[in-house]
Design an enzyme around this catalytic site. Sequence first.
Site, mmCIF file in Angstrom:
data_model
loop_
_atom_site.group_PDB
_atom_site.id
_atom_site.type_symbol
_atom_site.label_atom_id
_atom_site.label_comp_id
_atom_site.label_asym_id
_atom_site.label_seq_id
_atom_site.Cartn_x
_atom_site.Cartn_y
_atom_site.Cartn_z
ATOM 1 N N GLU A 289 0.857 -1.379 0.059
ATOM 2 C CA GLU A 289 0.141 -0.031 -0.193
ATOM 3 C C GLU A 289 0.894 1.238 -0.236
ATOM 4 O OE1 GLU A 289 -2.959 -0.229 3.010
ATOM 5 O OE2 GLU A 289 -3.934 -1.771 2.160
ATOM 6 N N GLU B 160 -5.503 -8.324 -0.135
ATOM 7 C CA GLU B 160 -6.466 -8.000 1.004
ATOM 8 C C GLU B 160 -7.885 -7.798 0.619
ATOM 9 O OE1 GLU B 160 -5.116 -4.814 3.708
ATOM 10 O OE2 GLU B 160 -2.859 -5.553 3.334
#
Length: 520
Positions: free
Chosen positions: A180, A298
């Site tokens: 991320e 995720e």
Amino acid sequence: MKGITIVQQVATLRLRSDETVAPVSRRLFGTFVEHMGRSVYTGIHEPEHPTADAAGFRRDVGALVRELGATCVRYPGGNFVSGYRWEDGVGPVENRPVRVDAAWRSLESNAVGLHEFTGWATEMGLEVMMAVNLGTRGAAEAAELLEYCNLDEPTARVAERRRNGADAAFGFDVWCLGNEMDGEWQIGHKTADEYGRLAAETARLMRFIDPGVELVAAGSSSAEMATFGEWERTVLRHTGDLVDHISLHAYYEELDDVSDFLASSARLDRFIDEVAMIVAGVEQELGLTKHIGISVDEWNVWNTTRFNQVDKEPLLTGPWRFHPRIIEDEYTVTDAVVVGSLLNSLLRHADRVSIANQAQLVNVIAPIRSEPGGAAWRQTIFYPFAITAAHAHGSVLTVGVEAATLTTPTYGDVLQLDATATFDDDRIEVFVVNRSQTDAVDVALDTDGFVVESATTLTAPDDGDRRTTNTADAQPVAPRALAVEPGSATVQLPPLSWNHLRLVRAIEAGARTETQEENA
């Protein structure tokens, strides 16, 4: 109810065993363990627990992990990895340093490190999907970790691994290049150009060391990021010839309108389609002959609003603690139905989604919960994952759905039924959600000679409360059989339900019925 318009209460699913999308990759049923909250400590690992094995891992949790049926595990993060020094987690445990984890304002003991986790994952039958720190570290450190894990040459890092008890290489195939990095919350947050160049340098060096590794570039943290789209294009222009997958992260929660929440898979469908179009465009632009897979590494239901508005401030301003309780969401029947539909979305996109990891495995937004010194139990979302992982084999089928439409504020009209199916060994496994909160639906199965052998549903208990959860003290939410007539091609699905149907060829079903009658 508000936001829903019922058009009809009958539906048809059209299935043909030769109309396939793609093979079912076992990596679609991945999970995720991050050094965050109680995911590791008092989650999978608790030496003082009555069920602990010689290495300190909880056998009661391990039994549920096996039952869940996950196939690969992303480790060790997540936000945690962007500040992680892997060297802290090798060597004698008593010599390992305690570190601060700035990502989750926690103290990390490093009692569970690379060797311990790898041993546990191997025992659980999980392929390790390793992540490298591209937040505070870079290409050199990632290359040293790869050397430590995957080589068997007479090098200093390999000798260190052997001194630490692992003579044979771990042989990790899949490696995530950071996590991320588009997010301002991330340690070492970077622009797309900054990250893309670092990821390319790291990937190139890692391939020099082990040409066979599969590499995952970090894509957008959500479809709502202001940089979404351009981030993927820029990163892949740097790395497209070096990586095998690009990540996609997606979390969903119930906000003002439950009909929107129940349509979450429609948003995931669009997100995957958007990323696939971007990837295809860059592949063409770069003249690549390979296809870059999408790693949805995720995904889950997560009450992020509550975390950001209620739980986050005490975490960030409170004392530093070992494994504090973080985002231990208790999942409802509604959450489980949505998780089932998100699994459907992943299967529908089996031609582009190469990896998927539900985040996370134990305690932290997880299908499995545990208490220190106490019980471990299945949350509601455990069941759609476990049943789909157990039965979705072979090839994904194209499913034609004729059903009522439900009107949602955000996604417009969506079908009352969300369905996917797989075909293997003369069996069709159908996974179907009834999104209506109020109406059962009679489903006719239009197949090429298949009938229903068995049917299972996950829905609210007899009191009809869609907010019912499972706790340490009581687990009222569990799958139960649906009544079906032998050889039938119809089934009734309860309102707000996730369902699994097994279909067999009519001639086989007839033979079984005759055998049963003779035995009776």
